[in-house]
Design a protein around this motif. Structure first.
Motif, PDB file in Angstrom:
ATOM      1  N   GLU A 453       0.185 -89.835   8.180  1.00  0.00           N
ATOM      2  CA  GLU A 453       1.058 -88.700   8.508  1.00  0.00           C
ATOM      3  C   GLU A 453       1.602 -88.831   9.936  1.00  0.00           C
ATOM      4  OE1 GLU A 453      -2.233 -86.251   5.960  1.00  0.00           O
ATOM      5  OE2 GLU A 453      -1.963 -85.799   8.088  1.00  0.00           O
ATOM      6  N   LYS A 454       0.850 -89.526  10.791  1.00  0.00           N
ATOM      7  CA  LYS A 454       1.253 -89.719  12.179  1.00  0.00           C
ATOM      8  C   LYS A 454       2.446 -90.665  12.271  1.00  0.00           C
ATOM      9  CE  LYS A 454      -3.329 -89.304  14.334  1.00  0.00           C
ATOM     10  NZ  LYS A 454      -4.249 -89.977  15.274  1.00  0.00           N
ATOM     11  N   ASP A 455       3.181 -90.539  13.377  1.00  0.00           N
ATOM     12  CA  ASP A 455       4.298 -91.430  13.625  1.00  0.00           C
ATOM     13  C   ASP A 455       4.350 -91.721  15.116  1.00  0.00           C
ATOM     14  OD1 ASP A 455       7.001 -92.315  12.019  1.00  0.00           O
ATOM     15  OD2 ASP A 455       7.371 -92.030  14.145  1.00  0.00           O
ATOM     16  N   GLY A 456       4.240 -92.991  15.469  1.00  0.00           N
ATOM     17  CA  GLY A 456       4.259 -93.359  16.877  1.00  0.00           C
ATOM     18  C   GLY A 456       3.909 -94.816  17.052  1.00  0.00           C
ATOM     19  N   THR A 457       3.307 -95.156  18.195  1.00  0.00           N
ATOM     20  CA  THR A 457       2.976 -96.552  18.497  1.00  0.00           C
ATOM     21  C   THR A 457       1.507 -96.704  18.861  1.00  0.00           C
ATOM     22  OG1 THR A 457       3.607 -96.266  20.826  1.00  0.00           O
ATOM     23  CG2 THR A 457       5.307 -97.082  19.321  1.00  0.00           C
ATOM     24  N   VAL A 458       1.015 -97.916  18.631  1.00  0.00           N
ATOM     25  CA  VAL A 458      -0.323 -98.322  19.063  1.00  0.00           C
ATOM     26  C   VAL A 458      -0.198 -99.715  19.684  1.00  0.00           C
ATOM     27  CG1 VAL A 458      -1.593 -96.971  17.351  1.00  0.00           C
ATOM     28  CG2 VAL A 458      -0.836 -99.271  16.759  1.00  0.00           C
ATOM     29  N   ASN A 502       8.971 -87.763  19.020  1.00  0.00           N
ATOM     30  CA  ASN A 502       8.053 -88.768  19.549  1.00  0.00           C
ATOM     31  C   ASN A 502       8.814 -89.919  20.205  1.00  0.00           C
ATOM     32  OD1 ASN A 502       9.074 -89.560  17.079  1.00  0.00           O
ATOM     33  ND2 ASN A 502       7.099 -90.068  16.169  1.00  0.00           N
ATOM     34  N   ALA A 503      10.024 -90.218  19.727  1.00  0.00           N
ATOM     35  CA  ALA A 503      10.836 -91.257  20.366  1.00  0.00           C
ATOM     36  C   ALA A 503      11.156 -90.880  21.812  1.00  0.00           C
ATOM     37  CB  ALA A 503      12.123 -91.478  19.578  1.00  0.00           C
ATOM     38  N   SER A 504      11.367 -89.595  22.064  1.00  0.00           N
ATOM     39  CA  SER A 504      11.641 -89.134  23.430  1.00  0.00           C
ATOM     40  C   SER A 504      10.424 -89.336  24.321  1.00  0.00           C
ATOM     41  CB  SER A 504      12.039 -87.656  23.425  1.00  0.00           C
ATOM     42  OG  SER A 504      13.177 -87.432  22.629  1.00  0.00           O
ATOM     43  N   GLU A 533      16.990 -94.471  16.394  1.00  0.00           N
ATOM     44  CA  GLU A 533      17.062 -95.416  15.283  1.00  0.00           C
ATOM     45  C   GLU A 533      16.323 -96.716  15.628  1.00  0.00           C
ATOM     46  OE1 GLU A 533      19.977 -92.362  15.039  1.00  0.00           O
ATOM     47  OE2 GLU A 533      19.663 -93.854  16.637  1.00  0.00           O
ATOM     48  N   ALA A 534      16.495 -97.191  16.856  1.00  0.00           N
ATOM     49  CA  ALA A 534      15.820 -98.422  17.275  1.00  0.00           C
ATOM     50  C   ALA A 534      14.305 -98.211  17.367  1.00  0.00           C
ATOM     51  CB  ALA A 534      16.377 -98.890  18.612  1.00  0.00           C
ATOM     52  N   TYR A 535      13.908 -97.031  17.814  1.00  0.00           N
ATOM     53  CA  TYR A 535      12.478 -96.697  17.851  1.00  0.00           C
ATOM     54  C   TYR A 535      11.910 -96.691  16.432  1.00  0.00           C
ATOM     55  CZ  TYR A 535       8.287 -93.781  18.560  1.00  0.00           C
ATOM     56  OH  TYR A 535       7.008 -93.265  18.571  1.00  0.00           O
ATOM     57  N   ALA A 536      12.638 -96.103  15.504  1.00  0.00           N
ATOM     58  CA  ALA A 536      12.167 -96.033  14.118  1.00  0.00           C
ATOM     59  C   ALA A 536      11.997 -97.427  13.531  1.00  0.00           C
ATOM     60  CB  ALA A 536      13.141 -95.217  13.272  1.00  0.00           C
ATOM     61  N   GLU A 537      12.831 -98.366  13.951  1.00  0.00           N
ATOM     62  CA  GLU A 537      12.819 -99.707  13.371  1.00  0.00           C
ATOM     63  C   GLU A 537      12.087-100.724  14.245  1.00  0.00           C
ATOM     64  OE1 GLU A 537      16.921-100.593  12.830  1.00  0.00           O
ATOM     65  OE2 GLU A 537      17.248 -98.991  11.353  1.00  0.00           O
TER      66      GLU A 537
END
Length: 899
Positions: A453-458, A502-504, A533-537
């Protein structure tokens, strides 16, 4: 979405690429959602960390995404609350506490389960705007000593190598690292390298699965690592196997380290005696290290979790700096992390003694961060590290604490005292996705998103940033951790927390790493202007990321480090014994750690029955000589006692354990085996620099539990076990039911009280059998023709296998034969014994493996070809190899003569 969560993909059979939530390997996962909460997973074949492989835990992710035990709405004092009310309450209580007692009267305790964006917001709120350093992470328990060693040697917390080095190396040294179990996907890559001649040396008191197949195993005495590595360095200097040109050009401190070495007898005989290993084995280690320029030294919990963990790390780094084995393909010291985002937390300042962007509390760093945040009250000094933080809570100095995505009531040392601290604390907030032992102490519980469910980076162990992406919509009222914190920050009146997504958050974090950056290696300038869009991809990429968007595989390739003069620092280290010595009262050394198929405190892996079958209950490993001396029998229950607590676990008598040592896993909780929790036993001894606890050594004793009866209870749902009874219990999830195992030392009155408590609420026909001779009793509840529950108890007889009984819960209607079998206590027809589970990925039992070996499979590959076992993650391959070796060691029977 209004709560700031990412919009999930459409529910379809299309795969979504995300990242595994378990260890620091950071494996890519492809998840395909078929309907609301049904998920199939496979390894992402193009992710550079795993190239399509998953371990048993990653393979079973689809079994862990249900909503069992989930927190789905905010609560205040046990009652449902709106998000507005819960947020306002947390903000008010923290503001009031700060106003009355100052900013250091509050604290955050966070987790490597958080995403980097979450970590960044938590750190900005506590250090930047509340103005206290009192935010620390559970990575303190696993990586803090490596961080401190890196900073002293390299000038910053920088891991120089990459996973490719593990394949290019000619020698890999595993220092306190059971990679075959803890990082099996990486271990498979090194196993393949062994086929071309790579050598493996394992430094570990236990003969782990990693040690089992190694070229050399040094079963060192507890906490003798510094002595071993210093002895190696002294030997390399003695035979002139160091790189003096590299030292002259790039390293300070060599003279001081050499002088410190001369304070001790560095002869092989003296070092071997102090480390408790044969001198021949020590000399072989020396020779292997000297002979292989391309050497990677992997160090993990076994090195870090020590009151001298920093010295251990520095001793390893000293050897690599002295030999110039750093910044080169196939040659580096490599700290391997245990959590999916331990590295991301370290980057963003998740530890109490650091600021974001690998900056510290030096005035220039602090002022730089304060300018960037627009936060003049940014903390000017480090806060309290994890163990000290909970001591301050216990003492009443910290009066409000927010625990995020971790379970300190189980995971911290001396965990009983941690529970006392939480009980005493005037205000406890827990944001998590599930109920845990820690949520029981919360005044306010806030429902957070879970993996999937989370969306982000590790960021994984090789500095590779990967995306975790949402597979499901947020359940109930659960929200992203960063959004929960941002809302509280705004409710406290702080500006700078109004991110739209989260991209912000990520863009701001990346800009901070590049802000006034002239010499800091951690730099994400190439990611600081990502569009949504670039963050999502975003594809996996290793930092530092240059302005042109290119990542970096290896650090220090030019011999320049992040120190004022650009030179690395060798730091003298002096060996010493464990913080607490064993004695006549506690003559054993208790070592704790992980097992193959479980993760941390089982809140996720405990939902997957297949992961609970290889090691279904708490156990303690003990050497045969010690077992005999203390009256402990293999397969019986044993009590393990320290000055801080005691636990009861199944005894495993094995020569894989060093004499004088005990090993217990750290995973079990109140929900699975309250008497099997090990961290209440662990002494809170800390490394004075890193604050990391000495989980690998606590003086202990062991003795038989001496149960007088035993039994089990199978039911469709887990249940709170009755309290106040003198018994030990364990819960083991099955596919169709929950298995509860019991053992006790009471009399018939106690057994009757247990039956009464367990049968409460059960409806249907009760079928009972009693045998006065053995004290056996069998109860079965059948409702509308279906099996509802089974209770078997015996004083002296044997209990039947559980698998066939568990399978009966799947039957829509019990046959007459099955009803009779319930009373007889044995399955209808010929018994089917699959044996203990060997391969969790493909559900292959020991009997199937043994049959393949008997049919001629003489290698792990051959067994895999015949059964599938070991062909996925490979973590069971060492066990299969042991089974093959054991079969080969049994003399074949003489064939009968034909007449």
């Amino acid at each position: 979405m209004a709560d700031g969560s990412a919009v999930p993909p459409p529910l379809s059979i299309m795969g979504v690429k995300t990242t595994c939530p378990y260890c620091g390997v950071g494996c890519g996962v492809s998840g395909a959602v078929a309907d609301a909460r049904t998920l199939s997973v496979s390894g992402d074949k193009v992710h550079p960390a795993n190239l399509g492989r998953l371990c048993s835990k990653g393979t079973a992710l689809g079994a862990t995404v249900g909503l069992q035990g989930r927190l789905l709405e905010p609560t205040s004092n046990g009652k449902a609350a709106s998000w507005n009310d819960a947020t306002a309450l947390v903000a008010k209580r923290f503001k009031d506490t700060i106003a009355k007692h100052g900013p250091d009267s509050v604290a955050f305790y966070v987790s490597g389960q958080l995403l980097t964006e979450d970590y960044y917001v938590a750190n900005k709120l506590m250090k930047g705007f509340i103005g206290s350093g009192n935010i620390d992470t559970n990575s303190r328990l696993c990586m803090a000593s490596a961080v401190a060693a890196h900073k002293q040697a390299f000038g910053a917390d920088l891991v120089p190598g990459c996973y490719e080095d593990l394949e290019l190396a000619d020698l890999v040294v595993f220092s306190g690292h059971n990679a075959a179990w803890t990082h099996p996907v990486l271990f498979r890559r090194m196993e393949a390298a062994r086929a071309r001649g790579q050598k493996h040396v394992v430094i570990d008191p236990r003969r782990t699965d990693t040690a089992e197949g190694a070229d050399l195993h040094l079963a060192i005495a507890p906490q003798s690592d510094v002595r071993l590595w210093n002895g190696l360095l002294a030997h390399l200097i003695r035979i002139d196997a160091i790189d003096r040109d590299y030292i002259a050009a790039h390293v300070n401190g060599f003279t001081e380290v050499t002088a410190a070495l001369e304070e001790f007898d560095q002869s092989p005989a003296a070092v071997a005696a102090d480390c408790g290993v044969p001198v021949e084995s020590l000399l072989r280690f020396y020779d292997l290290f000297a002979a292989h320029e391309r050497t990677v030294s992997l160090f993990s919990m076994g090195a870090n979790q020590s009151a001298q963990g920093v010295a251990k790390g520095l001793s390893i780094l000293n050897v690599h700096l002295a030999t110039g084995r750093i910044g080169k393909p196939g040659g580096c010291p490599f700290s391997i992390t245990g959590q999916p985002n331990a590295m991301g937390g370290r980057e963003t300042g998740g530890m109490a003694n650091t600021l974001a962007g690998h900056m510290d509390f030096a005035p220039a760093d602090r002022d730089r961060v304060a300018r960037f945040w627009g936060a003049p009250d940014t903390a000017r000094a480090p806060g309290l590290k994890a163990v000290d933080m909970f001591e301050a809570i216990h003492a009443g100095k910290i009066k409000a604490v927010w625990v995020m995505a971790t379970n300190p009531a189980v995971s911290l040392p001396n965990a009983g005292r941690v529970r006392e601290a939480l009980e005493r604390c005037p205000f406890v907030v827990v944001s998590d996705c599930v109920e845990t032992d820690t949520t029981a102490f919360a005044d306010v519980k806030l429902p957070a998103l879970a993996w999937g469910e989370k969306d982000g980076t590790v960021t994984n162990s090789e500095r590779r940033i990967s995306r975790q992406r949402a597979l499901f919509p947020a359940p109930g009222q659960a929200r992203a951790d960063w959004r929960i914190m941002a809302d509280v920050a705004q409710a406290m009146g702080f500006d700078g927390f109004g991110w739209a997504s989260n991209a912000s958050v990520f863009r701001e974090w990346a800009r901070l790493t590049a802000y006034e950056n002239t010499d800091r290696v951690l730099n994400l300038s190439g990611l600081s202007a990502l569009t949504p869009e670039a963050y999502a991809e975003l594809l996996p990429i290793q930092w530092p990321v240059a302005a042109d968007g290119q990542g970096t595989a290896r650090l220090f390739t030019n011999g320049r480090f992040q120190t004022p003069d650009g030179r690395a620092r060798m730091v003298p280290t002096r060996p010493k014994g464990p913080a607490d010595a064993v004695d006549a009262v506690y003559p054993m050394s208790l070592n704790t750690g992980r097992i193959r198929d479980q993760w941390h405190t089982m809140t996720r892996t405990g939902l997957a029955p297949d992961l609970c079958r290889h090691a279904p209950e708490p156990f303690v490993e003990v050497h045969p000589a010690d077992a005999e001396a203390f009256g402990v029998k293999d397969g019986a229950l044993a009590r393990v006692i320290t000055a801080h607590g005691e636990a009861v676990a199944l005894a495993k008598v094995t020569d894989r354990q060093r004499p004088g040592g005990l090993f217990m896993p750290m995973h079990w909780t109140d929900a699975f085996a309250s008497s099997g929790r090990v961290n209440p036993l662990v002494a809170p001894n800390l490394d004075p620099t890193s604050g990391q606890p000495e989980f690998k050594h606590t003086p202990a004793r062991i003795r038989a539990y001496r149960e007088t009866w035993k039994g089990f209870f199978l039911t469709r749902d887990s249940l709170p076990l009755p309290s106040g009874l003198n018994l030990v219990w364990r819960r083991i999830p099955q596919d169709t039911c929950q298995q509860h195992e019991f053992a006790g030392r009471g009399d018939e009155v106690e057994r009757a009280a247990l039956r009464k408590a367990l049968s409460k609420g059960l409806a249907g026909e009760l079928v009972t059998y009693e045998d006065a001779a053995t004290g056996a009793r069998r109860d079965a509840w059948v409702r509308d023709g279906r099996l509802e529950a089974v209770l078997y108890v015996t004083l002296s007889g044997r209990l039947p296998p559980r698998d066939w009984l568990a399978e009966l819960f799947a039957e829509p209607l019990l046959s007459a034969e099955a009803r009779s079998a319930l009373l007889f206590g044995r399955p209808p027809g010929p018994p089917v014994d699959k044996g203990a589970l060997v391969c969790a990925c493909l559900k292959v039992g020991a009997k199937v493996v043994q049959a393949a070996i008997a049919a001629g499979a003489a290698s792990s590959d051959a067994v895999g070809a015949a059964t599938g076992a070991g062909t996925n993650c490979g973590s069971c391959r060492p066990e299969i190899a042991r089974m093959i070796a054991a079969t080969a060691s049994v003399p074949a029977k003489e064939p009968a003569h034909a007449h």
